[in-house]
Design a protein around this motif. Structure first.
Motif, PDB file in Angstrom:
ATOM      1  N   SER A 124      22.629  43.645  24.280  1.00  0.00           N
ATOM      2  CA  SER A 124      21.736  44.489  25.051  1.00  0.00           C
ATOM      3  C   SER A 124      22.062  44.394  26.525  1.00  0.00           C
ATOM      4  N   HIS A 125      21.573  45.369  27.276  1.00  0.00           N
ATOM      5  CA  HIS A 125      21.781  45.349  28.722  1.00  0.00           C
ATOM      6  C   HIS A 125      21.160  44.103  29.334  1.00  0.00           C
ATOM      7  N   THR A 126      20.013  43.675  28.799  1.00  0.00           N
ATOM      8  CA  THR A 126      19.311  42.526  29.369  1.00  0.00           C
ATOM      9  C   THR A 126      20.039  41.221  29.094  1.00  0.00           C
ATOM     10  N   SER A 127      20.979  41.211  28.094  1.00  0.00           N
ATOM     11  CA  SER A 127      21.704  39.969  27.808  1.00  0.00           C
ATOM     12  C   SER A 127      22.992  39.858  28.605  1.00  0.00           C
ATOM     13  N   GLY A 128      23.213  40.802  29.532  1.00  0.00           N
ATOM     14  CA  GLY A 128      24.398  40.731  30.368  1.00  0.00           C
ATOM     15  C   GLY A 128      25.428  41.733  29.945  1.00  0.00           C
ATOM     16  N   TYR A 129      25.028  42.991  29.996  1.00  0.00           N
ATOM     17  CA  TYR A 129      25.900  44.078  29.537  1.00  0.00           C
ATOM     18  C   TYR A 129      27.166  44.182  30.363  1.00  0.00           C
ATOM     19  N   SER A 130      28.280  44.367  29.675  1.00  0.00           N
ATOM     20  CA  SER A 130      29.552  44.657  30.326  1.00  0.00           C
ATOM     21  C   SER A 130      30.291  45.659  29.481  1.00  0.00           C
ATOM     22  N   ASN A 131      30.744  46.747  30.085  1.00  0.00           N
ATOM     23  CA  ASN A 131      31.432  47.790  29.336  1.00  0.00           C
ATOM     24  C   ASN A 131      32.931  47.557  29.271  1.00  0.00           C
ATOM     25  N   THR A 132      33.390  46.417  29.805  1.00  0.00           N
ATOM     26  CA  THR A 132      34.809  46.089  29.793  1.00  0.00           C
ATOM     27  C   THR A 132      35.002  44.747  29.123  1.00  0.00           C
ATOM     28  N   ALA A 133      35.895  44.686  28.156  1.00  0.00           N
ATOM     29  CA  ALA A 133      36.166  43.432  27.474  1.00  0.00           C
ATOM     30  C   ALA A 133      36.812  42.451  28.441  1.00  0.00           C
ATOM     31  N   ALA A 134      36.300  41.226  28.436  1.00  0.00           N
ATOM     32  CA  ALA A 134      36.869  40.216  29.321  1.00  0.00           C
ATOM     33  C   ALA A 134      38.229  39.789  28.820  1.00  0.00           C
ATOM     34  N   ARG A 135      39.094  39.485  29.765  1.00  0.00           N
ATOM     35  CA  ARG A 135      40.411  38.992  29.380  1.00  0.00           C
ATOM     36  C   ARG A 135      40.257  37.662  28.670  1.00  0.00           C
ATOM     37  N   PRO A 136      40.880  37.469  27.496  1.00  0.00           N
ATOM     38  CA  PRO A 136      40.816  36.190  26.817  1.00  0.00           C
ATOM     39  C   PRO A 136      41.336  35.088  27.726  1.00  0.00           C
ATOM     40  N   GLY A 137      40.523  34.052  27.852  1.00  0.00           N
ATOM     41  CA  GLY A 137      40.946  32.948  28.692  1.00  0.00           C
ATOM     42  C   GLY A 137      40.621  33.142  30.159  1.00  0.00           C
TER      43      GLY A 137
ATOM     44  N   ASN B  45      41.383  30.982  19.607  1.00  0.00           N
ATOM     45  CA  ASN B  45      41.707  29.973  20.621  1.00  0.00           C
ATOM     46  C   ASN B  45      43.188  29.982  20.979  1.00  0.00           C
ATOM     47  N   THR B  46      44.044  30.163  19.969  1.00  0.00           N
ATOM     48  CA  THR B  46      45.485  30.168  20.237  1.00  0.00           C
ATOM     49  C   THR B  46      45.881  31.356  21.101  1.00  0.00           C
ATOM     50  N   VAL B  47      45.403  32.541  20.746  1.00  0.00           N
ATOM     51  CA  VAL B  47      45.789  33.726  21.517  1.00  0.00           C
ATOM     52  C   VAL B  47      45.201  33.673  22.925  1.00  0.00           C
ATOM     53  N   SER B  48      43.984  33.136  23.070  1.00  0.00           N
ATOM     54  CA  SER B  48      43.393  33.009  24.404  1.00  0.00           C
ATOM     55  C   SER B  48      44.217  32.081  25.281  1.00  0.00           C
ATOM     56  N   SER B  49      44.676  30.979  24.701  1.00  0.00           N
ATOM     57  CA  SER B  49      45.489  30.028  25.465  1.00  0.00           C
ATOM     58  C   SER B  49      46.771  30.684  25.963  1.00  0.00           C
ATOM     59  N   CYS B  50      47.380  31.482  25.107  1.00  0.00           N
ATOM     60  CA  CYS B  50      48.652  32.112  25.476  1.00  0.00           C
ATOM     61  C   CYS B  50      48.456  33.221  26.507  1.00  0.00           C
TER      62      CYS B  50
ATOM     63  N   ALA C 268      46.211  33.498  28.674  1.00  0.00           N
ATOM     64  CA  ALA C 268      45.753  32.975  29.967  1.00  0.00           C
ATOM     65  C   ALA C 268      46.900  32.434  30.814  1.00  0.00           C
ATOM     66  N   CYS C 269      48.081  32.282  30.201  1.00  0.00           N
ATOM     67  CA  CYS C 269      49.223  31.700  30.928  1.00  0.00           C
ATOM     68  C   CYS C 269      50.029  32.778  31.641  1.00  0.00           C
ATOM     69  N   ASP C 270      50.495  32.429  32.820  1.00  0.00           N
ATOM     70  CA  ASP C 270      51.405  33.304  33.561  1.00  0.00           C
ATOM     71  C   ASP C 270      52.822  32.888  33.220  1.00  0.00           C
ATOM     72  N   ILE C 271      53.474  33.629  32.330  1.00  0.00           N
ATOM     73  CA  ILE C 271      54.813  33.266  31.866  1.00  0.00           C
ATOM     74  C   ILE C 271      55.850  33.898  32.778  1.00  0.00           C
ATOM     75  N   ARG C 272      56.485  33.096  33.582  1.00  0.00           N
ATOM     76  CA  ARG C 272      57.458  33.609  34.544  1.00  0.00           C
ATOM     77  C   ARG C 272      58.880  33.397  34.010  1.00  0.00           C
ATOM     78  N   PRO C 273      59.727  34.416  34.079  1.00  0.00           N
ATOM     79  CA  PRO C 273      61.098  34.279  33.593  1.00  0.00           C
ATOM     80  C   PRO C 273      61.909  33.360  34.498  1.00  0.00           C
ATOM     81  N   VAL C 274      62.897  32.697  33.910  1.00  0.00           N
ATOM     82  CA  VAL C 274      63.794  31.847  34.680  1.00  0.00           C
ATOM     83  C   VAL C 274      65.225  32.142  34.265  1.00  0.00           C
ATOM     84  N   GLY C 275      66.156  31.746  35.116  1.00  0.00           N
ATOM     85  CA  GLY C 275      67.572  31.835  34.768  1.00  0.00           C
ATOM     86  C   GLY C 275      68.011  33.244  34.463  1.00  0.00           C
ATOM     87  N   ALA C 276      68.780  33.374  33.366  1.00  0.00           N
ATOM     88  CA  ALA C 276      69.381  34.660  33.012  1.00  0.00           C
ATOM     89  C   ALA C 276      68.349  35.713  32.682  1.00  0.00           C
TER      90      ALA C 276
END
Length: 275
Positions: A105-118, A163-168, A170-178
């Motif tokens: 409900s709106h009174t329980s803290g309505y948000s029309n956008t799904a929060a990013r996992p993690g 939990n597994t997908v949220s953990s992944c 939430a990480c900023d995976i930056r490329p390295v090397g080649a």
């Protein structure tokens, strides 16, 4: 796609007004699948599935579109019923769904956008380990694919898919090397590496582990990556796969085409969205 999946209509929180007192909306990362027989299924990314008969589906759509009071008044008027009794029944019905985390409900803290996992939390050790494994040179792509797949499979068995997908994610995976330059692997290279890892893995691998492994390796190479969850009816089945610029990675395109896309996640959006 509804012609093969049997799911002609999909509703998410963005399909309903919400945002005003007395209104209800679907919870974040929850979809309402309306089937050809006018029944429906409430489905969320945590794996909950709630079956609704035709009458309950009609009532829920009315509540989400017009509010509980308007839905009670319309139903009582149409069927010549006591409006206060109808209002109590609808309140009990919606409360059950709210308790299951499928509507809010709106009174329980309505948000029309799904929060990013993690979102709002530090990446877990599981996510950091997977991110570290995903980075590396193209020369060892098949080894990395096998290592990432193994860790994903273990984490999913121990911690579960949400939990597994949220953990992944939430990480900023930056490329390295080649992986930063012209020598970085292509989606085709990653697809072949993941398929090889799945084939050599000693235990059965489900679609979720395959898709998440593909997503991590694509992200480590700075390639477009989208996680997709689809569904089909009779009986209700779900399937998860990964895409890169519309190309399905490490999965069978014909099989994926049998499913209606319900949820998708890409780094650009930063949140799960409903089609």
């Amino acid at each position: 796609m509804a012609g093969t999946s049997g799911i002609p209509e999909v509703f998410g929180a963005n399909h309903f007004p919400g945002g005003t007192s007395g209104r209800y909306t679907l919870a974040a990362e929850t979809a309402l699948l309306r089937l050809p027989d006018r029944t429906s299924r409430l489905l969320n990314l945590a794996g909950k599935c709630y079956a609704l008969q035709e009458t309950a589906t009609t009532i829920l759509l009315s509540v989400l579109s017009d509010g509980a009071d308007a839905a009670a008044h319309e139903l009582a008027t149409r069927h010549h019923m006591d409006e206060s009794a109808v209002r109590r029944d609808i309140a009990a019905f919606v409360t059950d769904l709210e308790r299951e985390g499928l509507v809010q409900s709106h009174t329980s803290g309505y948000s029309n956008t799904a929060a990013r996992p993690g979102a709002g939390t530090a990446p877990s050790r599981a996510g950091l380990l997977l991110a570290a494994l995903a980075r590396g040179s193209d020369r060892r792509m098949r080894i990395r694919a096998f290592a990432v797949l193994a860790v994903v499979a273990v984490f999913m068995a121990v911690r579960g898919w949400p939990n597994t997908v949220s953990s992944c994610l939430a990480c900023d995976i930056r490329p390295v090397g080649a992986n930063r330059g012209a020598d970085r692997p292509s989606p085709g290279d990653i697809s072949q590496a993941v398929r090889s890892a799945v084939a050599r893995f000693p235990l059965p691998i489900d679609c979720k582990a395959r898709a998440l492994t593909s997503w991590l390796l694509l992200r480590s190479a700075s390639l477009p990556a989208t996680m997709v969850v689809g569904a089909k009816a009779f009986p209700l089945r779900c399937h998860c796969w990964c895409e890169s610029d519309g190309r399905i990675v490490a999965d069978d395109p014909e099989r994926c085409a049998e499913y209606t896309e319900i949820f998708s996640y890409s780094p650009q959006n930063g949140a799960w969205s409903i089609r």
